[in-house]
Design a protein around this motif. Structure first.
Motif, PDB file in Angstrom:
ATOM      1  N   GLU A 104      33.238  47.887  20.821  1.00 30.56           N
ATOM      2  CA  GLU A 104      31.829  48.130  20.550  1.00 30.56           C
ATOM      3  C   GLU A 104      30.966  47.266  21.460  1.00 30.56           C
ATOM      4  OE1 GLU A 104      30.568  50.374  18.600  1.00 30.56           O
ATOM      5  OE2 GLU A 104      32.353  50.960  17.471  1.00 30.56           O
ATOM      6  N   GLU A 105      29.880  47.821  21.902  1.00 26.89           N
ATOM      7  CA  GLU A 105      28.894  47.086  22.689  1.00 26.89           C
ATOM      8  C   GLU A 105      28.509  45.811  21.946  1.00 26.89           C
ATOM      9  OE1 GLU A 105      24.406  47.955  24.432  1.00 26.89           O
ATOM     10  OE2 GLU A 105      25.613  49.615  23.669  1.00 26.89           O
ATOM     11  N   GLY A 106      28.546  44.673  22.645  1.00 25.63           N
ATOM     12  CA  GLY A 106      28.201  43.383  22.052  1.00 25.63           C
ATOM     13  C   GLY A 106      29.377  42.637  21.451  1.00 25.63           C
ATOM     14  N   GLY A 107      30.531  43.306  21.293  1.00 31.59           N
ATOM     15  CA  GLY A 107      31.722  42.659  20.745  1.00 31.59           C
ATOM     16  C   GLY A 107      32.371  41.723  21.760  1.00 31.59           C
ATOM     17  N   ARG A 108      33.297  40.921  21.288  1.00 30.57           N
ATOM     18  CA  ARG A 108      33.994  39.955  22.135  1.00 30.57           C
ATOM     19  C   ARG A 108      34.939  40.666  23.101  1.00 30.57           C
ATOM     20  NH1 ARG A 108      38.735  36.796  20.428  1.00 30.57           N
ATOM     21  NH2 ARG A 108      39.152  35.385  22.132  1.00 30.57           N
ATOM     22  N   ALA A 109      34.780  40.396  24.387  1.00 30.29           N
ATOM     23  CA  ALA A 109      35.591  41.025  25.435  1.00 30.29           C
ATOM     24  C   ALA A 109      36.701  40.058  25.843  1.00 30.29           C
ATOM     25  CB  ALA A 109      34.720  41.388  26.623  1.00 30.29           C
ATOM     26  N   ASP A 110      37.901  40.305  25.361  1.00 30.19           N
ATOM     27  CA  ASP A 110      39.013  39.403  25.648  1.00 30.19           C
ATOM     28  C   ASP A 110      40.229  40.122  26.221  1.00 30.19           C
ATOM     29  OD1 ASP A 110      39.849  40.791  23.421  1.00 30.19           O
ATOM     30  OD2 ASP A 110      40.302  39.013  22.220  1.00 30.19           O
ATOM     31  N   ARG A 111      40.013  41.351  26.680  1.00 25.91           N
ATOM     32  CA  ARG A 111      41.113  42.147  27.244  1.00 25.91           C
ATOM     33  C   ARG A 111      40.546  43.294  28.059  1.00 25.91           C
ATOM     34  NH1 ARG A 111      44.441  42.390  23.011  1.00 25.91           N
ATOM     35  NH2 ARG A 111      43.145  40.768  22.152  1.00 25.91           N
ATOM     36  N   PRO A 115      42.925  58.787  33.867  1.00 23.95           N
ATOM     37  CA  PRO A 115      44.093  58.041  34.333  1.00 23.95           C
ATOM     38  C   PRO A 115      43.825  57.227  35.595  1.00 23.95           C
ATOM     39  CG  PRO A 115      44.743  60.227  33.623  1.00 23.95           C
ATOM     40  CD  PRO A 115      43.231  60.202  33.614  1.00 23.95           C
ATOM     41  N   GLY A 116      44.354  56.000  35.593  1.00 19.62           N
ATOM     42  CA  GLY A 116      44.228  55.093  36.726  1.00 19.62           C
ATOM     43  C   GLY A 116      43.006  54.204  36.661  1.00 19.62           C
ATOM     44  N   ARG A 117      42.040  54.556  35.823  1.00 19.26           N
ATOM     45  CA  ARG A 117      40.788  53.810  35.766  1.00 19.26           C
ATOM     46  C   ARG A 117      40.915  52.582  34.879  1.00 19.26           C
ATOM     47  NH1 ARG A 117      36.385  57.166  36.922  1.00 19.26           N
ATOM     48  NH2 ARG A 117      35.157  55.248  36.989  1.00 19.26           N
ATOM     49  N   MET A 118      40.185  51.548  35.238  1.00 20.29           N
ATOM     50  CA  MET A 118      40.124  50.326  34.449  1.00 20.29           C
ATOM     51  C   MET A 118      39.102  50.526  33.339  1.00 20.29           C
ATOM     52  SD  MET A 118      38.857  46.506  35.520  1.00 20.29           S
ATOM     53  CE  MET A 118      40.381  45.884  36.194  1.00 20.29           C
ATOM     54  N   LEU A 119      39.502  50.206  32.128  1.00 14.73           N
ATOM     55  CA  LEU A 119      38.617  50.247  30.976  1.00 14.73           C
ATOM     56  C   LEU A 119      38.292  48.812  30.601  1.00 14.73           C
ATOM     57  CD1 LEU A 119      37.176  51.558  28.581  1.00 14.73           C
ATOM     58  CD2 LEU A 119      39.407  51.615  27.407  1.00 14.73           C
ATOM     59  N   GLY A 120      37.048  48.419  30.824  1.00 14.76           N
ATOM     60  CA  GLY A 120      36.598  47.083  30.466  1.00 14.76           C
ATOM     61  C   GLY A 120      36.580  46.142  31.650  1.00 14.76           C
ATOM     62  N   TRP A 121      35.421  45.566  31.905  1.00 15.76           N
ATOM     63  CA  TRP A 121      35.291  44.523  32.925  1.00 15.76           C
ATOM     64  C   TRP A 121      34.578  43.299  32.370  1.00 15.76           C
ATOM     65  CZ3 TRP A 121      30.291  43.183  33.540  1.00 15.76           C
ATOM     66  CH2 TRP A 121      29.317  44.141  33.264  1.00 15.76           C
ATOM     67  N   SER A 122      34.034  43.402  31.175  1.00 14.45           N
ATOM     68  CA  SER A 122      33.235  42.326  30.598  1.00 14.45           C
ATOM     69  C   SER A 122      34.041  41.066  30.311  1.00 14.45           C
ATOM     70  CB  SER A 122      32.564  42.815  29.315  1.00 14.45           C
ATOM     71  OG  SER A 122      31.734  43.935  29.577  1.00 14.45           O
ATOM     72  N   TRP A 123      35.354  41.165  30.246  1.00 18.13           N
ATOM     73  CA  TRP A 123      36.232  40.013  30.027  1.00 18.13           C
ATOM     74  C   TRP A 123      36.127  39.016  31.175  1.00 18.13           C
ATOM     75  CZ3 TRP A 123      39.930  39.185  33.768  1.00 18.13           C
ATOM     76  CH2 TRP A 123      40.121  40.246  34.668  1.00 18.13           C
ATOM     77  N   LEU A 124      35.681  39.483  32.336  1.00 17.15           N
ATOM     78  CA  LEU A 124      35.634  38.655  33.533  1.00 17.15           C
ATOM     79  C   LEU A 124      34.316  37.893  33.666  1.00 17.15           C
ATOM     80  CD1 LEU A 124      37.210  37.908  36.095  1.00 17.15           C
ATOM     81  CD2 LEU A 124      36.230  39.919  37.190  1.00 17.15           C
ATOM     82  N   CYS A 125      33.269  38.360  33.027  1.00 24.54           N
ATOM     83  CA  CYS A 125      31.922  37.821  33.235  1.00 24.54           C
ATOM     84  C   CYS A 125      31.363  37.211  31.951  1.00 24.54           C
ATOM     85  CB  CYS A 125      30.986  38.937  33.687  1.00 24.54           C
ATOM     86  SG  CYS A 125      31.544  39.823  35.145  1.00 24.54           S
ATOM     87  N   PRO A 126      30.975  35.929  31.998  1.00 27.29           N
ATOM     88  CA  PRO A 126      30.320  35.340  30.823  1.00 27.29           C
ATOM     89  C   PRO A 126      29.089  36.173  30.473  1.00 27.29           C
ATOM     90  CG  PRO A 126      30.882  33.646  32.411  1.00 27.29           C
ATOM     91  CD  PRO A 126      31.140  34.970  33.075  1.00 27.29           C
ATOM     92  N   PRO A 127      28.780  36.367  29.222  1.00 26.52           N
ATOM     93  CA  PRO A 127      29.305  35.693  28.035  1.00 26.52           C
ATOM     94  C   PRO A 127      30.521  36.377  27.403  1.00 26.52           C
ATOM     95  CG  PRO A 127      27.445  37.027  27.388  1.00 26.52           C
ATOM     96  CD  PRO A 127      27.615  37.211  28.878  1.00 26.52           C
ATOM     97  N   HIS A 128      31.231  37.202  28.148  1.00 33.05           N
ATOM     98  CA  HIS A 128      32.448  37.872  27.683  1.00 33.05           C
ATOM     99  C   HIS A 128      32.178  38.731  26.441  1.00 33.05           C
ATOM    100  CE1 HIS A 128      34.469  35.445  30.652  1.00 33.05           C
ATOM    101  NE2 HIS A 128      33.946  34.364  30.092  1.00 33.05           N
ATOM    102  N   GLN A 129      31.137  39.551  26.555  1.00 30.60           N
ATOM    103  CA  GLN A 129      30.806  40.529  25.521  1.00 30.60           C
ATOM    104  C   GLN A 129      30.731  41.902  26.183  1.00 30.60           C
ATOM    105  OE1 GLN A 129      27.068  38.861  24.094  1.00 30.60           O
ATOM    106  NE2 GLN A 129      28.109  38.232  22.213  1.00 30.60           N
ATOM    107  N   TRP A 130      31.205  42.908  25.447  1.00 28.96           N
ATOM    108  CA  TRP A 130      31.197  44.261  25.987  1.00 28.96           C
ATOM    109  C   TRP A 130      29.763  44.710  26.246  1.00 28.96           C
ATOM    110  CZ3 TRP A 130      35.667  45.046  27.758  1.00 28.96           C
ATOM    111  CH2 TRP A 130      36.822  44.713  27.058  1.00 28.96           C
ATOM    112  N   HIS A 131      29.529  45.283  27.412  1.00 31.47           N
ATOM    113  CA  HIS A 131      28.225  45.813  27.775  1.00 31.47           C
ATOM    114  C   HIS A 131      28.048  47.255  27.310  1.00 31.47           C
ATOM    115  CE1 HIS A 131      28.416  42.308  30.371  1.00 31.47           C
ATOM    116  NE2 HIS A 131      27.099  42.381  30.421  1.00 31.47           N
ATOM    117  N   ALA A 186      42.817  36.058  29.018  1.00 32.02           N
ATOM    118  CA  ALA A 186      43.201  34.659  29.272  1.00 32.02           C
ATOM    119  C   ALA A 186      44.412  34.584  30.199  1.00 32.02           C
ATOM    120  CB  ALA A 186      43.484  33.935  27.958  1.00 32.02           C
ATOM    121  N   GLU A 187      45.407  35.418  29.957  1.00 30.65           N
ATOM    122  CA  GLU A 187      46.614  35.412  30.794  1.00 30.65           C
ATOM    123  C   GLU A 187      46.312  35.870  32.213  1.00 30.65           C
ATOM    124  OE1 GLU A 187      47.628  35.700  26.559  1.00 30.65           O
ATOM    125  OE2 GLU A 187      46.410  37.006  27.819  1.00 30.65           O
ATOM    126  N   VAL A 188      45.471  36.891  32.346  1.00 34.13           N
ATOM    127  CA  VAL A 188      45.121  37.389  33.682  1.00 34.13           C
ATOM    128  C   VAL A 188      44.315  36.345  34.443  1.00 34.13           C
ATOM    129  CG1 VAL A 188      43.852  39.163  34.968  1.00 34.13           C
ATOM    130  CG2 VAL A 188      45.298  39.817  33.022  1.00 34.13           C
TER     131      VAL A 188
END
Length: 151
Positions: A35-42, A70-86, A103-105
């Protein structure tokens, strides 16, 4: 399997190191993935199926701004502070994907500069494409007639 999207953008050895961190997941049609605004950790790389990205519009139903396949990346907000889904994301069909913990990546990227650079360049491209798609879709829905078709 032919590589597309993020997996095609990464050099072979860094891609293999990244894939070692993945786990396979599935989402049934209609599943809200985040959900938009949720914690982006993956993030995910879609193997099969489609995911709709949507944006909250006050007083209206969420507007779908892009559909990923197929092949597309879902989610990039994990990389950018504040790490919340846009944006929000929902499975538009049954989806199979590889899931990666942020965290692992990020730990791997700190040690693997080739992967770090290639992944960052890909994510920058994704952010630009999604920003343009969101702008165009919102102008199509809520702007003056035809305003979303021009850049």
């Amino acid at each position: 399997m032919k590589r597309t999207g993020v997996l095609a953008a990464l050099p072979e050895e860094p891609r293999e190191r990244l894939m070692a961190l993945s786990r396979e997941v599935t989402f049934d049609v209609g599943t809200r993935i985040f959900e938009e605004g949720g914690r982006a950790d993956r993030f995910w790389v879609i193997r099969t199926g489609n995911v709709e990205l949507d944006i909250h519009v006050p007083g209206r139903r969420a507007a779908v701004v892009e559909t990923l396949g197929p092949g597309r990346m879902l989610g990039w907000s994990w990389l950018c502070p504040p790490h919340q889904w846009h944006l929000g994301a929902e499975a538009a069909s049954p989806v199979r994907a590889w899931e990666f913990g942020a965290a692992e990546v990020l730990e791997l990227c700190a040690r693997d500069h080739e992967l770090d650079h290639a992944l960052l360049m890909y994510v920058i491209e994704v952010i630009g494409r999604r920003l343009r798609a969101a702008r165009t879709r919102l102008l199509d829905l809520y702007g003056p007639y035809g305003s979303g078709s021009q850049e």
